[in-house]
Design an enzyme around this catalytic site. Structure first.
Site, mmCIF file in Angstrom:
data_model
loop_
_atom_site.group_PDB
_atom_site.id
_atom_site.type_symbol
_atom_site.label_atom_id
_atom_site.label_comp_id
_atom_site.label_asym_id
_atom_site.label_seq_id
_atom_site.Cartn_x
_atom_site.Cartn_y
_atom_site.Cartn_z
ATOM 1 N N ALA A 30 -7.366 0.845 -6.448
ATOM 2 C CA ALA A 30 -8.188 1.819 -6.685
ATOM 3 C C ALA A 30 -8.016 2.866 -5.185
ATOM 4 C CB ALA A 30 -9.680 1.680 -6.842
ATOM 5 N N LYS A 59 0.961 -1.198 -0.024
ATOM 6 C CA LYS A 59 0.152 -0.041 -0.253
ATOM 7 C C LYS A 59 0.926 1.131 0.119
ATOM 8 C CE LYS A 59 -3.982 0.230 1.669
ATOM 9 N NZ LYS A 59 -4.776 -0.270 0.344
ATOM 10 N N ASP A 61 -5.821 3.263 -3.052
ATOM 11 C CA ASP A 61 -4.287 3.785 -3.069
ATOM 12 C C ASP A 61 -4.065 4.754 -4.086
ATOM 13 O OD1 ASP A 61 -3.607 1.871 -1.036
ATOM 14 O OD2 ASP A 61 -2.931 0.446 -2.644
#
Length: 305
Positions: free
Chosen positions: A252, A41, A254
């Site tokens: 999406a 992430k 992130d």
């Protein structure tokens, strides 16, 4: 380099295999395909912020292996300052082992590897990067003590502090909330943080109200195709999502976080930054993969308004 956006977080290599179905215990299956994809992430958000116009630096740890070298090279190829991406001797790079079946169900095993070595001491070694930042972003894929340290330090420095509480399994420590300028959970994370059902705009509004009662200043709940709910102590506003045909929703969230941060660092208003992040996220779901799906600033600016 003036790093307007600094991300403290995770770098993973995603090892993705596709198979007819998920294997049972003790079973060996023949798979369809295998790919390695840069992820994590923290790294995804760094790539998003960089492609979407920000000067970006990353603080994190990888192992002293080939995956670590590849992840650092992928960030450097995006123009990201990687002086604070440290290699840890004797440690593996973080990996996510992902099996996806023909109905798109998946099973995932994550090994933290180097991500577990991102300590407060590592972060303190690059305090100059935090001092140069305008926006600092954290997630929850590095040790919680490190996240707490960064939130507190960012607040002390007067920076705009964003926490994307992912993955969230329960409430955050209450004393964190006063250090966070923007808390950005998705539906499941908002539900985990509050214990409330979040499957609608109204549910997101109720969760945001509960979070602000705990001390959060501003909340953005991302709701996928239902858009986003932005809430402050003064008001809340729903931002409908751009209409697109989704192919793969990986990264999406992130992409939204990175785009929102890049727009804030560029001096955009909160509403403008949310819309910018939404368009970036909408474009990302029309493509496969995590980092490969993240659009550029020119693509977002060229999106029909």
């Amino acid at each position: 380099m003036h790093a307007k956006v600094v991300i403290v977080g995770s770098l993973n290599m995603d090892l993705v295999t596709r198979a007819p179905r998920l294997p049972r215990a003790g079973e060996t299956l023949a798979g369809h395909s295998f790919v390695t994809v840069p992820g994590g992430k923290g790294a995804n958000q760094a790539v998003a912020a960089a492609r979407l116009g920000a000067s970006v630096a990353m603080i994190g740890c990888v192992g002293d292996d080939a995956y670590g070298e590849q992840l650092r090279a992928a960030l450097q190829a995006e123009g990201i300052d990687c002086q604070a991406v440290a290699s840890v001797a004797g440690e593996s790079t973080g990996v996510a082992l992902i099996v996806v079946d023909d109905s798109s169900q998946n099973a995932i095993v994550i090994v933290a590897g180097g991500n577990g070595q991102v300590t407060a001491q590592v972060v303190d070694g690059f305090d100059s990067l935090l001092s140069l930042a305008e926006v600092i972003i954290c997630q929850l894929e590095v040790p919680m003590a490190t996240v707490e340290h960064v939130l507190k330090r960012g607040h002390e420095l007067g920076k705009t502090v964003i926490l994307n509480p992912a993955p969230a399994s329960g409430p955050l420590p209450a004393h964190w909330y006063g250090w966070i300028d923007y808390l950005i959970p998705n539906e499941s994370e908002a539900s985990a943080l509050t214990g409330l059902p979040v499957d609608s705009v109204a549910g997101a509004d109720a969760a945001a109200t509960a979070l602000m009662a705990s001390g959060v200043r501003k909340v953005i709940v991302t709701l996928g195709e239902q858009g986003a709910l932005f809430a402050t102590h003064a008001h809340s506003q729903h931002f409908p999502a751009p209409k697109v045909k989704a192919v793969d929703t990986t990264a999406a969230g992130d992409t939204f976080v990175g785009g929102f941060a890049a727009a804030l660092a560029d001096g955009k208003s909160e509403a403008e930054a949310i819309l910018f992040g939404q368009i970036a996220a909408a474009l990302s779901v029309t493509r496969s993969g995590a980092q490969p799906s993240i659009p550029t600033v020119n693509e977002v600016q060229g999106y029909p308004s």
